[in-house]
Design a protein around this motif. Structure first.
Motif, PDB file in Angstrom:
ATOM      1  N   ARG A 170     -56.893   7.283 -97.740  1.00 55.22           N
ATOM      2  CA  ARG A 170     -56.629   8.025 -96.689  1.00 55.22           C
ATOM      3  C   ARG A 170     -57.930   9.103 -96.303  1.00 55.22           C
ATOM      4  O   ARG A 170     -58.533   9.414 -95.212  1.00 55.22           O
ATOM      5  N   LEU A 173     -61.322   8.433 -94.885  1.00 56.25           N
ATOM      6  CA  LEU A 173     -61.410   8.142 -93.396  1.00 56.25           C
ATOM      7  C   LEU A 173     -61.718   9.568 -92.510  1.00 56.25           C
ATOM      8  O   LEU A 173     -61.492  10.603 -92.860  1.00 56.25           O
ATOM      9  N   PHE A 201     -49.814   7.678 -95.651  1.00 58.25           N
ATOM     10  CA  PHE A 201     -50.363   8.036 -94.248  1.00 58.25           C
ATOM     11  C   PHE A 201     -49.305   8.387 -93.245  1.00 58.25           C
ATOM     12  O   PHE A 201     -49.885   9.041 -92.072  1.00 58.25           O
ATOM     13  N   ARG A 223     -55.763   7.260 -89.557  1.00 52.47           N
ATOM     14  CA  ARG A 223     -55.932   8.681 -90.534  1.00 52.47           C
ATOM     15  C   ARG A 223     -55.224   9.649 -89.690  1.00 52.47           C
ATOM     16  O   ARG A 223     -54.230  10.563 -90.406  1.00 52.47           O
TER      17      ARG A 223
END
Length: 260
Positions: A170, A173, A201, A223
């Protein structure tokens, strides 16, 4: 777990890497790691198309970004396979594309048998451990599409599948970036993997396809969670089909958010 501890864990002795083979029936060429399990494939007459249905679904992040300006984005694959995603992103979408692959034989096979282009200004194939590569702070916030397909020769479960690993993914991103992950089947391991992705997430950021006939389930994690209007998704799907020939309208019949 600290980054130092994760780095140490990722550097622990790896088992011997498997031998790479390919099979060819005159229409489709498949990549294997010493077993019958298919690690990737290529249509011999159309080497830059994506042949496998689940690999096509790994491109579903396109539904969540405007098609205009797509060439300014950055795609990253963890696991090269037969290079289908890499070739599509590099050749058809014209994206900056970065690949992390642990096995040098896989890279050599893709260059020799699967039409993977040499590195250039937009393509970088790195021989590295994905568990370490995701810790690279210079990559944080730079990846628009992260595509994760990390299976060994037995294809029993993802090689990297912890909540810590997905949290590191994550961090790579951009604000509107997304990760797609291949999870093999809706077994108890799928449910556990899905829970780890949701932990990293947030549940509302996670979308999942129904499994393919072969049992592959692709999960998409944003994201930042969003809920596009159905009409907007349909319009983008039609545009994706028109521009790049991917079956995006079909995706919308089998893709949905995990949380309401």
């Amino acid at each position: 777990m600290t980054k130092a501890a994760k780095s140490t864990q990722a550097r622990r002795a790896q088992p011997a890497l498997p031998e790479v083979q390919f099979a060819d029936d005159g229409v489709v060429r498949t990549l294997h790691l010493g077993t019958e399990w298919v690690q990737g494939s290529m249509l011999i007459d159309r080497p830059y198309d994506i042949e496998l249905e689940y690999v096509q679904r790994m491109m579903a992040w396109l539904l969540f970004v405007p098609a205009d300006g797509i060439t300014k984005r950055h795609a990253m694959q963890l696991g090269l396979g037969a290079g289908a995603l890499t070739k599509f992103c590099h050749k058809k979408l014209r994206l900056r594309t970065t690949v992390i692959e642990l096995n040098p034989q896989v890279i050599a096979a893709c260059r020799g048998w699967f039409k993977l282009p040499p590195d250039d200004a937009r393509l970088q194939v790195r021989l590295a451990d994905a568990g370490l590569a995701v810790l690279d702070v210079t990559l944080h916030g730079t990846v628009d599409a992260l595509q994760v397909d990390l299976y060994d020769q037995e294809a029993a479960s993802p090689v990297l599948d912890s909540a810590d690993f997905y949290a590191d993914c994550r961090r790579l991103l951009t604000e509107d970036g997304a990760m797609t992950v291949n999870l093999f089947g809706r077994s108890s391991s799928y449910e556990a993997s899905l829970a780890r992705i949701a932990e990293a997430f947030g549940e509302r950021a996670v979308w999942a396809f129904r499994p393919t006939r072969e049992g592959n389930t692709v999960v998409l994690a944003q994201r930042e969670a969003s809920r596009p209007e159905r009409a907007d998704l349909l319009a983008r799907a039609a545009d994706i089909e028109s521009r790049w020939g991917l079956p995006a309208r079909k995706w919308l019949r089998v893709l949905g958010p995990v949380a309401p």
